[in-house]
Design an enzyme around this catalytic site. Structure first.
Site, short mmCIF file in Angstrom:
data_model
loop_
_atom_site.label_atom_id
_atom_site.label_comp_id
_atom_site.label_asym_id
_atom_site.label_seq_id
_atom_site.Cartn_x
_atom_site.Cartn_y
_atom_site.Cartn_z
N SER A 151 -6.26 25.48 76.84
CA SER A 151 -5.93 24.62 77.71
C SER A 151 -6.29 24.90 79.06
O SER A 151 -6.53 26.18 79.52
CB SER A 151 -4.27 24.73 77.94
N HIS A 192 -6.85 17.69 76.27
CA HIS A 192 -7.71 18.08 75.21
C HIS A 192 -8.64 17.19 75.11
O HIS A 192 -8.42 16.18 74.40
CB HIS A 192 -6.96 18.65 73.81
N HIS A 247 -4.18 20.97 66.79
CA HIS A 247 -3.15 21.93 66.58
C HIS A 247 -2.32 21.51 65.51
O HIS A 247 -1.95 20.44 65.04
CB HIS A 247 -2.06 22.05 67.84
N TYR A 293 0.80 21.54 65.23
CA TYR A 293 2.15 20.94 65.68
C TYR A 293 1.77 19.16 65.86
O TYR A 293 2.94 18.53 65.75
CB TYR A 293 2.86 21.36 66.92
N GLU A 294 0.60 18.95 65.94
CA GLU A 294 0.20 17.47 65.96
C GLU A 294 0.53 16.84 64.86
O GLU A 294 0.59 15.58 64.45
CB GLU A 294 -1.15 17.26 66.50
N ALA A 303 -3.86 29.50 75.74
CA ALA A 303 -3.00 29.98 76.74
C ALA A 303 -1.56 30.32 75.93
O ALA A 303 -1.53 29.83 74.92
CB ALA A 303 -2.65 28.64 77.56
N MET A 352 0.43 28.70 70.08
CA MET A 352 0.63 27.77 69.00
C MET A 352 -0.96 27.41 68.39
O MET A 352 -1.03 26.56 67.82
CB MET A 352 1.01 26.31 69.57
N SER A 353 -1.75 28.45 68.43
CA SER A 353 -3.05 28.17 67.69
C SER A 353 -3.79 29.54 67.38
O SER A 353 -2.98 30.54 67.29
CB SER A 353 -3.95 27.56 69.09
N ASN A 379 2.43 31.69 81.41
CA ASN A 379 3.93 31.90 81.66
C ASN A 379 4.38 33.23 80.94
O ASN A 379 4.03 33.70 80.04
CB ASN A 379 4.79 30.83 81.25
N HIS A 388 5.43 21.98 79.55
CA HIS A 388 3.99 22.18 79.25
C HIS A 388 3.20 21.77 80.60
O HIS A 388 2.10 22.49 80.65
CB HIS A 388 3.59 20.66 78.42
N1 HPA Z 1 4.89 29.87 74.09
C1 HPA Z 1 4.11 29.30 73.09
N2 HPA Z 1 3.14 28.97 73.40
C2 HPA Z 1 2.82 28.87 74.75
C3 HPA Z 1 3.42 29.34 75.70
C4 HPA Z 1 4.72 30.05 75.22
O1 HPA Z 1 5.58 30.43 76.16
N3 HPA Z 1 2.87 29.29 76.96
C5 HPA Z 1 1.68 28.68 76.56
N4 HPA Z 1 1.55 28.34 75.17
#
Ligand code: HPA
Length: 277
Positions: free
Chosen positions: A33, A64, A86, A88-89, A116, A214-215, A238, A250
């Site tokens: 990201s 993306h 990903h 999750y897609e 990220a 998530m990757s 974050n 997001h």
């Molecule tokens: N959790 C999961 N995936 C993420 C996060 C998070 O807090 N921030 C960026 N990708």
């Protein structure tokens, strides 16, 4: 039982790319990201949209782009994935790791993964970079499940040092030279797409994770299976759920990743240049 279908599909993708692009990369880079623009800043020799490769999974996430960019970072020939898919897609793990496998077949010996993440370690702040030293994959299906593709690697691959020590040393020393602070830690991959609950973050911290996303881990496993040298840096976008009073969005993750991108790109570029030496 042989996993012929998965291998045939991979070969078909490989042949289509080779028919269009003769470039031989030494390193492969996956942009997470906010980092997509890095690919536009290198010395580009060729580009290929994922949609031009029949059988290749195409991402649906905002922010993306979907294409391979071939070119040089310094003197190092690279292939860059501008956008990844990903789990999750709704793609299978076989889909998610196909690009990494394909880049290995195209000649890349090194896989440089970026992402990220949410920071779990109490010493981390939003905007930090974390060099991945190890991972926890136990919350997502293993990408090697199913009959082994013997052409790629062994049935039971060792995962005791997935993130190459020499590549980690290069990234650490590059960060120090550039005056960029670099944290280190364990990255855990969850499926998403929902962010974690505070209780889940507490659990993940207890398990030894420093950042969650998530990757990356599934790609690292598939690359290690093929004998690639792997390294990964995470941009802590974050602090994870429950660590501040703010809800996670997001848009916030994207914004933080965008803000960190100039420095992140500098670190990635300078590190790759040294990896060719
Ligand atoms: N959790 C999961 N995936 C993420 C996060 C998070 O807090 N921030 C960026 N990708």
């Amino acid at each position: 039982m042989k996993n012929t279908a998965a291998y045939e599909r991979l070969l078909k993708c490989f042949e289509q790319v080779r028919a269009k692009v003769s470039f031989e990369p030494r390193a492969a880079l996956v942009l997470g990201s906010g980092l997509g623009a890095f690919a536009d800043e290198i010395k580009v020799e060729a580009a290929l949209d994922y949609s031009e490769i029949e059988g290749f999974p195409v991402s649906t996430v905002e922010g993306h782009k979907g294409r391979f960019v071939f070119g040089y970072v310094g003197d190092v020939p690279v292939v860059i994935m501008q956008g990844r898919v990903h789990y999750y897609e709704g793609y299978s793990m076989e889909d998610v790791v196909l690009p990494a496998r394909l880049m290995s077949m195209l000649g890349a010996e090194i896989l440089f993964l970026t992402n990220a993440s949410g920071g779990i370690n109490g010493d981390f702040s939003a905007g930090d970079f974390m060099l991945v030293t190890d991972h926890i994959s136990s919350f997502v299906p293993n990408p090697l499940i199913g009959a082994n593709i013997d052409e790629l690697g062994t049935r039971f691959p060792d995962m005791s040092s997935v993130y190459d020590k020499q590549l980690r040393d290069i990234i650490s020393s590059t960060a120090a030279e550039l005056g960029i602070s670099l944290k280190q830690g364990v990255y855990v991959q969850l499926t998403g797409p929902s962010f974690e609950s505070p209780a889940e973050i507490k659990m993940l911290r207890t398990l030894g994770a420093d950042a969650v996303g998530m990757s990356t881990v599934c790609e690292a496993i598939a690359a290690n299976h093929m004998g690639m040298r792997v390294c990964a840096i995470s941009c802590v976008a974050n602090l994870a759920a429950g660590m501040t009073d703010d809800p996670l969005t997001h848009a916030e993750v994207q914004q933080a990743a965008d803000k960190a991108a100039p420095l992140f790109k500098k670190l990635i570029g300078a590190s790759i240049e040294k990896m060719g030496k």
